[in-house]
Design a protein around this motif. Structure first.
Motif, PDB file in Angstrom:
ATOM      1  N   GLN A  11      -3.769  -2.501  -8.034  1.00 24.53           N
ATOM      2  CA  GLN A  11      -4.327  -2.767  -8.852  1.00 24.53           C
ATOM      3  C   GLN A  11      -5.102  -2.165  -9.527  1.00 24.53           C
ATOM      4  OE1 GLN A  11      -4.879  -6.634  -9.877  1.00 24.53           O
ATOM      5  NE2 GLN A  11      -5.476  -6.147 -12.063  1.00 24.53           N
ATOM      6  N   ASN A  12      -6.165  -1.629  -9.187  1.00 21.82           N
ATOM      7  CA  ASN A  12      -7.343  -0.834  -8.219  1.00 21.82           C
ATOM      8  C   ASN A  12      -7.260   0.012  -7.638  1.00 21.82           C
ATOM      9  OD1 ASN A  12      -7.885  -2.720  -6.900  1.00 21.82           O
ATOM     10  ND2 ASN A  12      -9.934  -2.982  -7.081  1.00 21.82           N
ATOM     11  N   ILE A  13      -6.402   1.274  -8.075  1.00 22.01           N
ATOM     12  CA  ILE A  13      -6.136   1.967  -6.698  1.00 22.01           C
ATOM     13  C   ILE A  13      -7.189   2.422  -5.935  1.00 22.01           C
ATOM     14  CG2 ILE A  13      -5.688   4.790  -6.553  1.00 22.01           C
ATOM     15  CD1 ILE A  13      -5.625   4.931  -9.791  1.00 22.01           C
ATOM     16  N   ARG A  14      -6.525   2.181  -4.726  1.00 23.96           N
ATOM     17  CA  ARG A  14      -7.160   2.204  -3.211  1.00 23.96           C
ATOM     18  C   ARG A  14      -6.427   3.389  -2.766  1.00 23.96           C
ATOM     19  NH1 ARG A  14      -9.873  -1.853  -1.079  1.00 23.96           N
ATOM     20  NH2 ARG A  14     -10.213  -3.451  -1.857  1.00 23.96           N
ATOM     21  N   LEU A  15      -7.346   4.596  -3.389  1.00 21.94           N
ATOM     22  CA  LEU A  15      -6.409   6.302  -1.857  1.00 21.94           C
ATOM     23  C   LEU A  15      -7.621   5.747  -1.178  1.00 21.94           C
ATOM     24  CD1 LEU A  15      -5.198   8.010  -4.471  1.00 21.94           C
ATOM     25  CD2 LEU A  15      -3.809   7.071  -3.355  1.00 21.94           C
ATOM     26  N   PHE A  16      -7.035   6.917   0.096  1.00 21.31           N
ATOM     27  CA  PHE A  16      -7.919   7.419   0.934  1.00 21.31           C
ATOM     28  C   PHE A  16      -9.232   8.353   0.368  1.00 21.31           C
ATOM     29  CE2 PHE A  16      -5.317   5.522   3.769  1.00 21.31           C
ATOM     30  CZ  PHE A  16      -5.528   4.424   3.725  1.00 21.31           C
ATOM     31  N   LYS A  17     -10.383   7.835  -0.407  1.00 22.17           N
ATOM     32  CA  LYS A  17     -10.550   8.773  -1.568  1.00 22.17           C
ATOM     33  C   LYS A  17     -11.221  10.458  -1.013  1.00 22.17           C
ATOM     34  CE  LYS A  17     -12.074   5.354  -4.684  1.00 22.17           C
ATOM     35  NZ  LYS A  17     -12.346   4.321  -3.800  1.00 22.17           N
ATOM     36  N   GLU A  18     -12.201  10.272   0.186  1.00 22.26           N
ATOM     37  CA  GLU A  18     -12.584  11.866   0.738  1.00 22.26           C
ATOM     38  C   GLU A  18     -11.106  12.188   1.263  1.00 22.26           C
ATOM     39  OE1 GLU A  18     -15.955  10.926   2.525  1.00 22.26           O
ATOM     40  OE2 GLU A  18     -16.836   9.846   0.869  1.00 22.26           O
ATOM     41  N   LEU A  19     -10.330  11.528   1.627  1.00 24.65           N
ATOM     42  CA  LEU A  19      -9.340  12.668   2.425  1.00 24.65           C
ATOM     43  C   LEU A  19      -8.150  13.207   1.737  1.00 24.65           C
ATOM     44  CD1 LEU A  19      -8.439   9.699   5.222  1.00 24.65           C
ATOM     45  CD2 LEU A  19     -10.426  11.433   4.920  1.00 24.65           C
ATOM     46  N   SER A  20      -7.698  14.573   1.897  1.00 21.20           N
ATOM     47  CA  SER A  20      -6.539  14.878   1.340  1.00 21.20           C
ATOM     48  C   SER A  20      -5.543  14.690   0.864  1.00 21.20           C
ATOM     49  CB  SER A  20      -6.461  16.418   2.206  1.00 21.20           C
ATOM     50  OG  SER A  20      -5.641  16.294   2.387  1.00 21.20           O
ATOM     51  N   VAL A  21      -4.904  15.005  -0.290  1.00 21.07           N
ATOM     52  CA  VAL A  21      -3.779  13.997  -1.097  1.00 21.07           C
ATOM     53  C   VAL A  21      -2.888  14.384   0.101  1.00 21.07           C
ATOM     54  CG1 VAL A  21      -2.365  14.507  -2.479  1.00 21.07           C
ATOM     55  CG2 VAL A  21      -3.941  14.834  -3.101  1.00 21.07           C
ATOM     56  N   LEU A  22      -2.767  15.638   1.482  1.00 18.76           N
ATOM     57  CA  LEU A  22      -1.518  15.335   1.966  1.00 18.76           C
ATOM     58  C   LEU A  22      -1.970  14.342   3.205  1.00 18.76           C
ATOM     59  CD1 LEU A  22       0.914  16.731   3.428  1.00 18.76           C
ATOM     60  CD2 LEU A  22      -0.527  18.863   4.684  1.00 18.76           C
ATOM     61  N   ASP A  23      -3.275  14.356   3.029  1.00 22.13           N
ATOM     62  CA  ASP A  23      -3.985  13.513   4.664  1.00 22.13           C
ATOM     63  C   ASP A  23      -3.704  11.999   4.172  1.00 22.13           C
ATOM     64  OD1 ASP A  23      -4.527  14.622   6.759  1.00 22.13           O
ATOM     65  OD2 ASP A  23      -6.773  15.226   5.781  1.00 22.13           O
ATOM     66  N   ASN A  24      -2.974  10.992   3.116  1.00 20.09           N
ATOM     67  CA  ASN A  24      -3.187  10.349   2.309  1.00 20.09           C
ATOM     68  C   ASN A  24      -1.932   9.928   2.549  1.00 20.09           C
ATOM     69  OD1 ASN A  24      -4.638   8.357   0.679  1.00 20.09           O
ATOM     70  ND2 ASN A  24      -5.918  11.109   0.533  1.00 20.09           N
ATOM     71  N   VAL A  25      -1.150  10.809   2.282  1.00 18.27           N
ATOM     72  CA  VAL A  25       0.665  10.593   2.616  1.00 18.27           C
ATOM     73  C   VAL A  25       0.802  10.942   4.340  1.00 18.27           C
ATOM     74  CG1 VAL A  25       3.169  11.206   2.017  1.00 18.27           C
ATOM     75  CG2 VAL A  25       0.997  11.679   0.199  1.00 18.27           C
ATOM     76  N   LEU A  26      -0.255  11.624   5.139  1.00 13.79           N
ATOM     77  CA  LEU A  26       0.732  11.782   6.693  1.00 13.79           C
ATOM     78  C   LEU A  26       0.205  10.531   6.828  1.00 13.79           C
ATOM     79  CD1 LEU A  26      -0.859  15.106   7.630  1.00 13.79           C
ATOM     80  CD2 LEU A  26       1.140  14.606   7.453  1.00 13.79           C
ATOM     81  N   ILE A  27      -1.244  10.120   6.797  1.00 15.07           N
ATOM     82  CA  ILE A  27      -1.788   9.003   7.441  1.00 15.07           C
ATOM     83  C   ILE A  27      -0.553   7.113   7.125  1.00 15.07           C
ATOM     84  CG2 ILE A  27      -3.500   6.781   7.002  1.00 15.07           C
ATOM     85  CD1 ILE A  27      -5.112   8.548   6.377  1.00 15.07           C
ATOM     86  N   ALA A  28      -0.020   7.209   5.832  1.00 16.38           N
ATOM     87  CA  ALA A  28       1.556   6.529   6.047  1.00 16.38           C
ATOM     88  C   ALA A  28       2.142   6.712   6.840  1.00 16.38           C
ATOM     89  CB  ALA A  28       1.655   6.758   4.501  1.00 16.38           C
ATOM     90  N   ASN A  29       2.605   7.608   7.415  1.00 18.74           N
ATOM     91  CA  ASN A  29       3.793   7.912   8.600  1.00 18.74           C
ATOM     92  C   ASN A  29       3.151   7.180   9.813  1.00 18.74           C
ATOM     93  OD1 ASN A  29       6.323   9.619   6.925  1.00 18.74           O
ATOM     94  ND2 ASN A  29       4.077  10.668   6.479  1.00 18.74           N
ATOM     95  N   HIS A  30       1.980   6.870  10.633  1.00 17.03           N
ATOM     96  CA  HIS A  30       1.394   6.560  11.276  1.00 17.03           C
ATOM     97  C   HIS A  30       2.619   5.441  12.060  1.00 17.03           C
ATOM     98  CE1 HIS A  30      -1.341   6.757  15.032  1.00 17.03           C
ATOM     99  NE2 HIS A  30      -2.005   5.427  14.742  1.00 17.03           N
ATOM    100  N   LEU A  31       2.773   4.764  10.715  1.00 15.12           N
ATOM    101  CA  LEU A  31       3.127   3.045  11.378  1.00 15.12           C
ATOM    102  C   LEU A  31       4.729   3.832  12.334  1.00 15.12           C
ATOM    103  CD1 LEU A  31       4.056   1.371   8.657  1.00 15.12           C
ATOM    104  CD2 LEU A  31       4.017   3.283   8.786  1.00 15.12           C
ATOM    105  N   ARG A  32       4.497   5.089  11.702  1.00 12.65           N
ATOM    106  CA  ARG A  32       6.362   4.897  12.365  1.00 12.65           C
ATOM    107  C   ARG A  32       5.744   5.657  13.826  1.00 12.65           C
ATOM    108  NH1 ARG A  32       8.882   1.023  10.207  1.00 12.65           N
ATOM    109  NH2 ARG A  32       9.028   1.151   8.026  1.00 12.65           N
ATOM    110  N   LEU A  33       5.120   6.265  14.301  1.00 17.09           N
ATOM    111  CA  LEU A  33       4.718   7.456  15.016  1.00 17.09           C
ATOM    112  C   LEU A  33       5.420   6.510  16.160  1.00 17.09           C
ATOM    113  CD1 LEU A  33       3.382  10.296  15.141  1.00 17.09           C
ATOM    114  CD2 LEU A  33       1.366   8.793  16.116  1.00 17.09           C
ATOM    115  N   LYS A  34       6.222   7.655  17.350  1.00 19.99           N
ATOM    116  CA  LYS A  34       6.414   6.338  18.360  1.00 19.99           C
ATOM    117  C   LYS A  34       5.018   7.087  19.966  1.00 19.99           C
ATOM    118  CE  LYS A  34      11.128   6.038  17.462  1.00 19.99           C
ATOM    119  NZ  LYS A  34      11.191   6.615  16.202  1.00 19.99           N
TER     120      LYS A  34
END
Lengths: 356, 253
Positions: free
Chosen positions: B85-108
């Motif tokens: 509801q109140n945006i919780r982005l990883f504020k100090e990281l780049s836009v790309l890093d924000n999305v990259l981090i969300a892929n981490h859980l699928r990393l083998k």
């Protein structure tokens, strides 16, 4: 990218060359400070990984260092030497028998510290912020008290003496460069990004599938490992260790380096490790007698720390996030700057010549 | 086919029942709305589904698997992603890093492989990188990938949060007030955007929203909460004409 890699390689070679020159020209006192710089880079980075990158405010570093220092020192000391050092209480037969060459002893010291770090972290990672700081501080003190009282293993308050002083510039700076490389690669990778995400927003990181506990454990164990390596190096540089060395003040010194350099910056930690360690020695004159002509100061022990406290306050006031913040050294930045300068000069010349 | 089945969950905080006996069914590729006045328990319901709270009573089934009491990161791995509801982005990281981090859980690859950069890890990393760029293109943020997340304008931050959630490869996406603070034009774009991502990624969407225009325009089914109790459910037309809903929102004499 290839250009950057080449530049980095050149910079490392230049650094090694410079260290070689220092190694030949410095006297033993200066060399000791140089080695101490390398060791403090390792210690600063290991603390920065836990406190800066992961955002866990931990004050347990002196404890991890003690584990690394004791384990590696006991491994490199010869059985005969141990017998003469342990004159008050006889040494435990297993501890007497164990031995390993320095590189392996150092590694085992680091691993032991990593294991202790993991065992401590597992229960206390439920805590956050200041509570975590107090708990880790408490554990660090427990390690020190254990080292004081386990006389048959650690020789208690008498400490260990006669440790081979094998650490030279190659060891301290070689391992410092390796540590920088390791931490840089870790933080560039996917795991490093997940660790950063935990610092930025724990709730969001968890919602994005980051296993908080596991990644905090990684950070703690790796941090403790490098702290153990730093402790082992320190032991093999000084030649003697005792439990009083590993008091809170040691953790504070490393924390000072991390905060001054920038919480979450590898570059900042490297710079401030060198600056703080050198300043500690340079400012030693403050503690001696001083004659101002109209009045004299007798030596006051601890004056250096007054200066450092003032320095810390100044930095916190003007650079609340440390000298570098979370920024890192970047070839692009330097290259572009230079390029721009040359470009500007050329432009100016041109305009001048046109006017003529 | 039903992918989320919420079976009579209740959340009690001390003496207050924030949500009581909530029943909810969401089918594949369905867009469902969850509405209600402030404090009705909508976000609490979200937090129970995503594992932030463990329901006092009742169970949540996702793809016929009981996910009650499972940790949030495990639920995300199973395929439920959310925004806040109140945006919780990883504020100090780049836009790309924000999305990259969300892929981490699928990393083998393991952590050691990520440091020594094994060929396998490099391959995975490249795949993640390309996937993230594609996602950012889909949400229209491709030209901003190196920008710090908190430097984005508000509407784009919301989009980034959705892109980040999509990067976890969910089957169900929970949006907590995606249109909050948007003007009518932006809200219209958002409606279009929500439909687009549903079609493109073939996901079901459950959204909390106060903008009735958005809810009525995009949702196929709506649940209405008031003081934690489900007072109505059904199609947008049904809800609009339901006297209980009107009473809850506007009150009666």
């Amino acid at each position: 990218m290839k250009k950057h890699r080449l530049l980095t390689a050149l910079a490392v070679v230049a650094l090694i060359g410079l260290l070689g020159v220092f190694n030949l020209t410095f006297d033993s006192y200066k060399l000791r400070i140089l080695n101490l710089c390398g060791i403090y880079i390792i210690l600063g980075l290991s603390m920065n990984l836990i406190n800066g990158f992961t955002g866990l405010f931990s004050l347990g570093h002196a404890g991890f260092m003690a584990v690394g220092a004791y384990v590696s020192a006991l491994l490199t000391m010869s059985p005969e030497l141990k017998d003469t050092v342990f004159y008050a209480v006889p040494i435990h037969p297993f501890v007497k028998a164990m031995s390993a060459p320095f590189p392996i002893a150092l590694l085992l010291g680091g691993i032991a510290a990593g294991i202790v770090g993991g065992v401590i972290a597992a229960p206390i990672l439920r805590l956050k912020d200041d509570y975590l700081a107090i708990a880790t501080l408490g554990f660090s003190e427990i390690i020190r008290v254990v080292a004081t009282n386990l006389q048959s293993i650690t020789n208690g308050p008498l400490g260990l003496k006669g440790i081979d002083r094998v650490v030279n510039t190659g060891w301290s700076w070689g391992l410092a460069i390796l540590t920088v490389y390791f931490i840089k690669k870790l933080m560039d990778g996917s795991y490093g990004k997940a660790i950063l995400a935990i610092r930025e927003d724990e709730i969001a990181a968890e919602a994005m599938g980051v296993n908080l506990f596991r990644h905090k454990m990684y950070s703690f164990i790796i941090g403790a490992f490098f702290a153990g390596i730093g402790g082992g190096l320190l032991a093999h540089m000084l030649g003697t260790i005792d439990p009083l060395m590993f008091r809170f003040i040691l953790t504070f010194n490393i924390l000072l380096i991390v905060v001054l350099g920038g919480i979450g910056s590898i570059t900042g930690t490297v710079i401030s490790a060198c600056v703080v360690t050198s300043m500690m020695e340079v400012l030693r004159f403050l503690e001696g007698k001083m004659d101002f002509g109209f009045f004299q100061i007798q030596g006051i022990p601890g004056m250096r720390m007054v200066v450092f406290s003032a320095l810390l306050m100044i930095v916190i006031l003007w650079y609340p996030r440390g000298l570098m913040g979370t920024k890192e050294f970047n070839w692009d930045y330097i290259l572009q700057r230079k390029y721009l300068n040359i470009f500007n000069k050329k432009k100016k010349k041109k305009t001048v010549s046109e006017e003529n | 086919m039903t992918i989320l089945n919420v079976d009579n969950i209740t959340m009690q905080f001390g003496g207050i029942k924030a949500v009581s006996d909530l029943k909810m069914e969401i089918n594949e590729r369905e867009i469902v709305g969850l509405i209600g006045p402030n404090g009705a328990g909508k976000t609490t319901a979200f937090n129970m589904i995503t594992g932030v709270y463990k329901p006092t009573l009742g169970n949540v089934y996702f793809n016929d698997k009981n996910i009650t009491g499972i940790k949030p990161h495990e639920i995300t791995k199973l395929g439920i992603a959310r925004t806040f509801q109140n945006i919780r982005l990883f504020k100090e990281l780049s836009v790309l890093d924000n999305v990259l981090i969300a892929n981490h859980l699928r990393l083998k690859s393991g952590i050691v492989a990520s440091i020594v950069k094994t060929p396998n890890y490099k391959k995975e990393e490249r795949h993640i990188y390309e996937k993230s760029l594609q996602l950012l293109e889909d949400v229209g943020l491709l030209d901003l990938i190196n920008e710090r997340a908190d430097n984005l304008p508000y509407g784009k931050q919301r989009r980034l949060e959705i892109a980040r959630a999509l990067a976890t490869e969910p089957k169900l996406l929970l949006l907590d007030e995606p249109a909050a603070g948007m003007n009518p034009q932006e809200s219209l774009e958002l409606m279009e955007f929500i439909r687009e991502i549903r079609d493109k990624y073939e996901i079901a969407i459950l959204m909390i929203e106060h903008h009735m225009q958005v809810i009525m325009g995009v949702c196929e089914k709506i649940y209405v909460l008031d003081y934690g109790i489900t007072i109505a459910e059904g199609s947008p037309e049904n809800i609009q004409n339901n006297p209980k809903v009107i009473e809850a929102y506007l009150g009666v004499d």
